[in-house]
Design a protein around this motif. Sequence first.
Motif, PDB file in Angstrom:
ATOM      1  N   PRO A  18      42.035  36.975  50.208  1.00 49.10           N
ATOM      2  CA  PRO A  18      42.185  38.482  50.050  1.00 49.10           C
ATOM      3  C   PRO A  18      42.519  39.009  48.657  1.00 49.10           C
ATOM      4  CG  PRO A  18      43.251  37.785  52.161  1.00 49.10           C
ATOM      5  CD  PRO A  18      43.166  36.510  51.074  1.00 49.10           C
ATOM      6  N   MET A  19      41.850  39.753  47.946  1.00 51.90           N
ATOM      7  CA  MET A  19      41.962  40.119  46.466  1.00 51.90           C
ATOM      8  C   MET A  19      41.251  41.470  46.236  1.00 51.90           C
ATOM      9  SD  MET A  19      42.084  37.100  43.883  1.00 51.90           S
ATOM     10  CE  MET A  19      42.904  37.968  42.613  1.00 51.90           C
ATOM     11  N   LYS A  20      41.979  42.274  45.495  1.00 51.05           N
ATOM     12  CA  LYS A  20      41.330  43.560  45.101  1.00 51.05           C
ATOM     13  C   LYS A  20      41.012  43.415  43.703  1.00 51.05           C
ATOM     14  CE  LYS A  20      42.125  47.701  46.841  1.00 51.05           C
ATOM     15  NZ  LYS A  20      42.561  48.958  47.317  1.00 51.05           N
ATOM     16  N   ILE A  21      39.960  43.340  43.247  1.00 56.71           N
ATOM     17  CA  ILE A  21      39.654  43.164  41.700  1.00 56.71           C
ATOM     18  C   ILE A  21      39.023  44.327  41.194  1.00 56.71           C
ATOM     19  CG2 ILE A  21      38.328  41.765  40.098  1.00 56.71           C
ATOM     20  CD1 ILE A  21      38.547  39.292  42.172  1.00 56.71           C
ATOM     21  N   MET A  22      39.391  44.759  40.057  1.00 53.61           N
ATOM     22  CA  MET A  22      39.056  46.068  39.612  1.00 53.61           C
ATOM     23  C   MET A  22      38.281  45.787  38.254  1.00 53.61           C
ATOM     24  SD  MET A  22      40.795  49.523  37.818  1.00 53.61           S
ATOM     25  CE  MET A  22      40.975  50.343  39.282  1.00 53.61           C
ATOM     26  N   HIS A  23      37.364  46.228  37.845  1.00 56.17           N
ATOM     27  CA  HIS A  23      36.511  46.484  36.508  1.00 56.17           C
ATOM     28  C   HIS A  23      36.618  47.488  35.969  1.00 56.17           C
ATOM     29  CE1 HIS A  23      32.782  49.024  37.510  1.00 56.17           C
ATOM     30  NE2 HIS A  23      32.875  48.374  38.652  1.00 56.17           N
ATOM     31  N   VAL A  24      36.554  47.874  34.475  1.00 52.67           N
ATOM     32  CA  VAL A  24      36.545  49.078  33.987  1.00 52.67           C
ATOM     33  C   VAL A  24      35.399  49.384  33.059  1.00 52.67           C
ATOM     34  CG1 VAL A  24      39.197  49.472  34.100  1.00 52.67           C
ATOM     35  CG2 VAL A  24      38.354  47.934  32.355  1.00 52.67           C
ATOM     36  N   CYS A  25      34.120  49.378  33.541  1.00 56.46           N
ATOM     37  CA  CYS A  25      33.042  49.266  32.504  1.00 56.46           C
ATOM     38  C   CYS A  25      31.812  50.151  33.417  1.00 56.46           C
ATOM     39  CB  CYS A  25      32.842  48.008  32.291  1.00 56.46           C
ATOM     40  SG  CYS A  25      31.141  47.923  31.317  1.00 56.46           S
ATOM     41  N   GLY A  26      31.272  51.083  33.138  1.00 56.08           N
ATOM     42  CA  GLY A  26      30.282  51.436  33.785  1.00 56.08           C
ATOM     43  C   GLY A  26      29.081  50.655  33.753  1.00 56.08           C
ATOM     44  N   SER A  27      28.841  49.782  32.608  1.00 50.70           N
ATOM     45  CA  SER A  27      27.582  48.769  33.025  1.00 50.70           C
ATOM     46  C   SER A  27      27.824  47.387  33.814  1.00 50.70           C
ATOM     47  CB  SER A  27      27.483  48.178  31.317  1.00 50.70           C
ATOM     48  OG  SER A  27      27.165  49.291  30.520  1.00 50.70           O
ATOM     49  N   HIS A  28      29.185  47.455  34.054  1.00 49.43           N
ATOM     50  CA  HIS A  28      29.635  46.420  35.350  1.00 49.43           C
ATOM     51  C   HIS A  28      29.065  46.868  36.470  1.00 49.43           C
ATOM     52  CE1 HIS A  28      32.378  43.765  32.432  1.00 49.43           C
ATOM     53  NE2 HIS A  28      31.049  43.521  32.445  1.00 49.43           N
ATOM     54  N   GLU A  29      29.467  48.211  36.633  1.00 52.89           N
ATOM     55  CA  GLU A  29      29.182  48.991  38.053  1.00 52.89           C
ATOM     56  C   GLU A  29      27.762  48.852  38.261  1.00 52.89           C
ATOM     57  OE1 GLU A  29      30.067  50.691  41.504  1.00 52.89           O
ATOM     58  OE2 GLU A  29      31.281  49.489  40.280  1.00 52.89           O
ATOM     59  N   HIS A  30      27.103  49.231  37.226  1.00 51.03           N
ATOM     60  CA  HIS A  30      25.596  49.217  37.310  1.00 51.03           C
ATOM     61  C   HIS A  30      25.203  47.866  37.677  1.00 51.03           C
ATOM     62  CE1 HIS A  30      21.413  49.152  35.971  1.00 51.03           C
ATOM     63  NE2 HIS A  30      21.391  50.574  36.213  1.00 51.03           N
ATOM     64  N   THR A  31      25.647  46.873  36.984  1.00 52.21           N
ATOM     65  CA  THR A  31      25.194  45.738  37.530  1.00 52.21           C
ATOM     66  C   THR A  31      25.487  45.232  39.015  1.00 52.21           C
ATOM     67  OG1 THR A  31      25.244  44.913  35.248  1.00 52.21           O
ATOM     68  CG2 THR A  31      25.217  43.009  36.926  1.00 52.21           C
ATOM     69  N   ILE A  32      26.567  45.482  39.379  1.00 55.57           N
ATOM     70  CA  ILE A  32      27.177  45.119  40.640  1.00 55.57           C
ATOM     71  C   ILE A  32      26.438  45.870  41.694  1.00 55.57           C
ATOM     72  CG2 ILE A  32      29.105  45.699  42.310  1.00 55.57           C
ATOM     73  CD1 ILE A  32      30.914  44.990  39.864  1.00 55.57           C
ATOM     74  N   MET A  33      26.052  47.324  41.529  1.00 57.65           N
ATOM     75  CA  MET A  33      25.365  47.956  42.419  1.00 57.65           C
ATOM     76  C   MET A  33      23.848  47.600  42.621  1.00 57.65           C
ATOM     77  SD  MET A  33      27.453  49.887  43.995  1.00 57.65           S
ATOM     78  CE  MET A  33      26.497  51.227  44.744  1.00 57.65           C
ATOM     79  N   TYR A  34      23.202  47.557  41.335  1.00 61.04           N
ATOM     80  CA  TYR A  34      21.859  47.453  41.286  1.00 61.04           C
ATOM     81  C   TYR A  34      21.602  46.088  41.994  1.00 61.04           C
ATOM     82  CZ  TYR A  34      16.971  46.781  39.175  1.00 61.04           C
ATOM     83  OH  TYR A  34      15.632  46.504  38.989  1.00 61.04           O
ATOM     84  N   ASN A  35      22.349  45.032  41.671  1.00 60.34           N
ATOM     85  CA  ASN A  35      21.972  43.642  42.321  1.00 60.34           C
ATOM     86  C   ASN A  35      22.672  43.276  43.417  1.00 60.34           C
ATOM     87  OD1 ASN A  35      20.400  42.401  39.851  1.00 60.34           O
ATOM     88  ND2 ASN A  35      22.124  43.335  39.004  1.00 60.34           N
ATOM     89  N   GLY A  36      23.250  44.512  44.090  1.00 64.08           N
ATOM     90  CA  GLY A  36      24.100  44.446  45.699  1.00 64.08           C
ATOM     91  C   GLY A  36      24.932  43.218  45.464  1.00 64.08           C
ATOM     92  N   ILE A  37      25.920  43.101  44.444  1.00 66.09           N
ATOM     93  CA  ILE A  37      26.943  41.917  44.447  1.00 66.09           C
ATOM     94  C   ILE A  37      27.831  42.190  45.249  1.00 66.09           C
ATOM     95  CG2 ILE A  37      28.770  40.980  42.822  1.00 66.09           C
ATOM     96  CD1 ILE A  37      26.702  41.239  40.647  1.00 66.09           C
ATOM     97  N   ARG A  38      28.338  43.259  45.541  1.00 67.14           N
ATOM     98  CA  ARG A  38      29.248  43.405  46.546  1.00 67.14           C
ATOM     99  C   ARG A  38      28.927  42.947  48.113  1.00 67.14           C
ATOM    100  NH1 ARG A  38      30.071  48.130  43.563  1.00 67.14           N
ATOM    101  NH2 ARG A  38      32.170  48.469  42.683  1.00 67.14           N
ATOM    102  N   SER A  39      27.680  43.058  48.502  1.00 65.77           N
ATOM    103  CA  SER A  39      27.288  42.427  49.520  1.00 65.77           C
ATOM    104  C   SER A  39      27.142  40.671  49.540  1.00 65.77           C
ATOM    105  CB  SER A  39      25.767  43.045  50.005  1.00 65.77           C
ATOM    106  OG  SER A  39      24.760  42.469  48.984  1.00 65.77           O
ATOM    107  N   MET A  40      27.097  40.234  48.355  1.00 64.02           N
ATOM    108  CA  MET A  40      26.970  38.841  48.433  1.00 64.02           C
ATOM    109  C   MET A  40      28.334  38.096  48.654  1.00 64.02           C
ATOM    110  SD  MET A  40      24.742  38.290  44.835  1.00 64.02           S
ATOM    111  CE  MET A  40      23.379  39.285  44.782  1.00 64.02           C
ATOM    112  N   LEU A  41      29.489  38.933  48.395  1.00 62.73           N
ATOM    113  CA  LEU A  41      30.713  38.389  48.377  1.00 62.73           C
ATOM    114  C   LEU A  41      31.549  38.229  49.963  1.00 62.73           C
ATOM    115  CD1 LEU A  41      32.417  40.369  45.393  1.00 62.73           C
ATOM    116  CD2 LEU A  41      31.528  38.172  45.396  1.00 62.73           C
TER     117      LEU A  41
END
Length: 349
Positions: A18-41
């Motif tokens: 269990p971990m809550k990890i934060m990023h602070v970059c709009g480009s990172h959020e774009h990559t995460i959302m566009y590629n569905g990364i949250r659903s892979m975790l």
Amino acid sequence: MKNLTKDIIKKINEVKQPMKIMHVCGSHEHTIMYNGIRSMLPPEVEIVAGPGCPVCVVPAREIDECVALAEQGVTVTIFGDMLRVPGTEKSLADAKAEGADVRIVYGIGNAVDLANEIDNDVVFMSAGFETTAPTTASEMLSNPPENFSVLSSHRLIPPTLDFLVHDEVKLDGLIEPGHVCTIIGTKPFNYLSEDYGIPQAVAGFNPLDILYSIYLILKQKKEDNPRVQNEYKRAVREEGNVKAIAAMDEVFEVTTKEWRGFPEIPNSIYELKKEFDDHNARKKYDMDLPDTQNVPQGCICGPILRGMARPEDCKLFRGECNPLHPIGACMVSKEGTCNIAYRYSKMDD
């Protein structure tokens, strides 16, 4: 790439916890959302978006300052995604529609060129994190014309992370922004691991960069060895860009002001030093402003910027608030969490 992705996800599942990890970059959020990364975790691992959009965190007061300048007859130059960011009563788009001279430029160099071409006073709103601050510093050191001034809206990432580590969001790890780190390096983030035990990784911008950085952070936590690991070695050095840092140190002083969605964050703002008062719009012009209102009624941009909520939690999202009619700053810029979620959230279900 498909096999590499599978390999990294397998590694993530081997060290998951269990971990809550934060990023602070709009480009990172774009990559995460566009590629569905949250659903892979695995469900234990939560990735939250912090204040990674430099446009979104500009408070209403600084928009109000630019509007006041424009209404005084000054030519105000801005990046395009600043145009519709809401001030207290109006945006710069509203001021432009009313006849003010508000112009979109690609950078401060274009604004300086404009000042050399016209007789009117020109102000450039220099928004951005440490990534864009070196270009402002360079122009200030290059003897800009007398009719040119800067309204500094540069904000600093490390002190903001310090604030967030102590905030109620309760972070367990940090993905550091690759663009910012190309300028300031990795050293300014070391103390977050040394003093607070926060695992960190500097990440690039493709899906493998993000996934591998998540793995590094989870592995640090599992091994109880928090530190800053540089996944983005192809662009980031430990010491950063030494010449850029020297220029910023020569031109700027660090001060304290509010961010949109935050209270005042200590030592988190770049303001021009006294030696540059002749080109500091806040010193050069009279801007006696009334009280400001940072977040419109019903908007939860503040909690979203602090990683405490997602756009889908907002009652205005996808309805009254959308990219064609943004209510809050997080919907305006393509780096904003709400704007990205509007475009790609269905892909991340």
